[in-house]
Design a protein around this motif. Structure first.
Motif, PDB file in Angstrom:
ATOM      1  N   LYS A 112       0.827  -1.206   0.000  1.00 52.30           N
ATOM      2  CA  LYS A 112       0.000   0.000   0.000  1.00 52.30           C
ATOM      3  C   LYS A 112       0.863   1.257   0.000  1.00 52.30           C
ATOM      4  O   LYS A 112       0.534   2.242  -0.674  1.00 52.30           O
ATOM      5  N   ALA A 113       1.947   1.237   0.776  1.00 50.16           N
ATOM      6  CA  ALA A 113       2.833   2.400   0.789  1.00 50.16           C
ATOM      7  C   ALA A 113       3.461   2.633  -0.582  1.00 50.16           C
ATOM      8  O   ALA A 113       3.573   3.787  -1.050  1.00 50.16           O
ATOM      9  N   ASP A 149       3.011   5.923  -2.906  1.00 49.03           N
ATOM     10  CA  ASP A 149       4.172   6.640  -3.459  1.00 49.03           C
ATOM     11  C   ASP A 149       4.084   6.734  -4.974  1.00 49.03           C
ATOM     12  O   ASP A 149       4.410   7.779  -5.572  1.00 49.03           O
ATOM     13  N   ARG A 150       3.642   5.654  -5.593  1.00 51.43           N
ATOM     14  CA  ARG A 150       3.515   5.678  -7.051  1.00 51.43           C
ATOM     15  C   ARG A 150       2.493   6.704  -7.508  1.00 51.43           C
ATOM     16  O   ARG A 150       2.734   7.476  -8.443  1.00 51.43           O
ATOM     17  N   ARG A 151       1.344   6.732  -6.813  1.00 51.73           N
ATOM     18  CA  ARG A 151       0.320   7.714  -7.184  1.00 51.73           C
ATOM     19  C   ARG A 151       0.798   9.136  -6.940  1.00 51.73           C
ATOM     20  O   ARG A 151       0.510  10.039  -7.726  1.00 51.73           O
ATOM     21  N   THR A 204      -6.174  10.414  -2.700  1.00 52.73           N
ATOM     22  CA  THR A 204      -5.043  10.671  -1.796  1.00 52.73           C
ATOM     23  C   THR A 204      -5.189   9.993  -0.444  1.00 52.73           C
ATOM     24  O   THR A 204      -4.325  10.184   0.415  1.00 52.73           O
ATOM     25  N   ASP A 205      -6.275   9.241  -0.227  1.00 51.32           N
ATOM     26  CA  ASP A 205      -6.513   8.591   1.068  1.00 51.32           C
ATOM     27  C   ASP A 205      -6.504   9.634   2.188  1.00 51.32           C
ATOM     28  O   ASP A 205      -5.855   9.472   3.221  1.00 51.32           O
ATOM     29  N   ILE A 242       1.102  12.017  -9.685  1.00 50.71           N
ATOM     30  CA  ILE A 242       0.461  13.331  -9.565  1.00 50.71           C
ATOM     31  C   ILE A 242       1.493  14.444  -9.723  1.00 50.71           C
ATOM     32  O   ILE A 242       1.255  15.463 -10.393  1.00 50.71           O
ATOM     33  N   GLN A 243       2.663  14.259  -9.089  1.00 51.51           N
ATOM     34  CA  GLN A 243       3.707  15.267  -9.217  1.00 51.51           C
ATOM     35  C   GLN A 243       4.221  15.371 -10.649  1.00 51.51           C
ATOM     36  O   GLN A 243       4.462  16.472 -11.156  1.00 51.51           O
ATOM     37  N   SER A 244       4.373  14.221 -11.295  1.00 47.19           N
ATOM     38  CA  SER A 244       4.818  14.257 -12.688  1.00 47.19           C
ATOM     39  C   SER A 244       3.764  14.899 -13.586  1.00 47.19           C
ATOM     40  O   SER A 244       4.097  15.639 -14.520  1.00 47.19           O
TER      41      SER A 244
END
Length: 330
Positions: free
Chosen positions: A94-95, A99-101, A209-210, A105-107
């Motif tokens: 899950k972590a 991090d991937r999401r 974003t949980d 989003i940042q990219s």
């Protein structure tokens, strides 16, 4: 003379009973007499050497102790350790997904992807205000519920538009229903964008974003939306809603308008039922995400303190207070 050659003292053969041929045959035979017969003859060693008698198998088997089925302390400790490792792997997965999401989003923000909602023509003067992509931003286990919330919002907008048409048809029958028509226009203009911003976008952001704060904000606003759906389905007169009370009131005087308003009342009822069902689904998923009220408070405080608007306002207030204090001292 032959008669004189015999022994005059011998017993005549005809008088001896043992001279009977049947008796002499038995006495001269090789068969053992009865008094010498042995019913248990000694077996020969040759027969014992050539033939062996197998041991008899008894139908009763000896008792065998079954091994104990209770796990040993070592097995229990190994199972507990395996369970902990599995939970740790799930948390790490899950972590890594979060991090991937976040990197995606940042990219996306760095590459400058343009907003795509609402889908408007390129030459339209108003540009899209939001970026929305379920397959990219929402995890696969939450996409179905998030899409259902989006479809509920669209269904609500269509129902509000049909409610406006029903109130317009009611207004054509009598000018006394002008208030209902005016309020139906207000509800369409007010509830359509507000429902999108106030409860659909928060639940979309919560799944993306949980965010505990987004979940709590959604629950508060969407509960109010459920109450509004119920009021619209009831149809209180002079409230601009084609609900059940208004429909049954009008159908006695105008069956066509009453039928239209009954259809709208059914749609409002469906909105209320679907909203309650989706509220339960989102709440069950919220409990599995590990969100809590303490996390919502932390996110709110961090969001407020890191907000540029708040920092600018705080800096302006501090500088104004410092200037006032300095001028007062002078």
């Amino acid at each position: 003379m032959s008669g004189y050659d015999n022994n005059p003292f011998a017993e005549p053969s005809s008088d001896n009973p043992f001279n009977d041929p049947s008796v002499t045959q038995v006495t001269n035979s090789s068969i053992e007499p009865v008094d010498q017969y042995n019913p248990f003859p000694v077996p020969s060693t040759d027969s014992l050497a050539s033939h062996t008698t197998p041991a008899s198998t008894s139908p009763y088997q000896p008792a065998v102790l079954q091994p104990s089925t209770e796990p040993s302390p070592q097995a229990t400790a190994a199972a507990a350790q395996a369970n902990l490792l599995r939970q740790q792997e799930e948390l790490e997965r899950k972590a890594a997904e979060l991090d991937r999401r976040e990197r995606e989003i940042q990219s996306r923000a760095s590459t400058g992807k343009e907003n795509n909602w609402p889908p408007l023509p390129k030459n339209f003067p108003i540009k899209p205000c939001f970026y929305q992509d379920f397959s990219e931003e929402i995890p696969s286990e939450y996409q179905r519920v998030c899409k259902m919330m989006y479809y509920l919002w669209m269904f609500n907008c269509v129902t509000l538009f049909l409610n406006l048409l029903a109130c317009l048809a009611l207004f054509t029958t009598s000018q006394d229903y002008g208030v209902d028509f005016g309020l139906s226009v207000l509800w369409l203009i007010l509830f359509s964008p507000c429902s999108f911003i106030c409860w659909y976008r928060p639940v979309y952001k919560a799944f993306k974003t949980d965010s505990s704060f987004s979940f709590f904000f959604f629950f508060f606003v969407f509960f109010c939306q459920v109450v509004i759906f119920i009021i619209q389905a009831v149809g209180i007169p002079k409230w601009g809603n084609s609900g059940w009370i208004t429909s049954f009131t009008i159908i006695g005087t105008n069956k066509a308008v009453g039928a239209i308003m009954i259809i709208v009342a059914i749609l409002f009822t469906m909105c209320a039922v679907l909203s309650i069902f989706l509220l339960k689904m989102v709440h069950s998923m919220y409990r599995r995400t590990g969100a809590s009220f303490q996390k919502a408070q932390q996110e709110f405080s961090q969001g407020v303190l890191t907000s540029k608007t708040f920092q600018t306002a705080a800096a302006s207030a501090a500088s104004s207070a410092a200037q006032g204090t300095f001028q007062g001292n002078n």
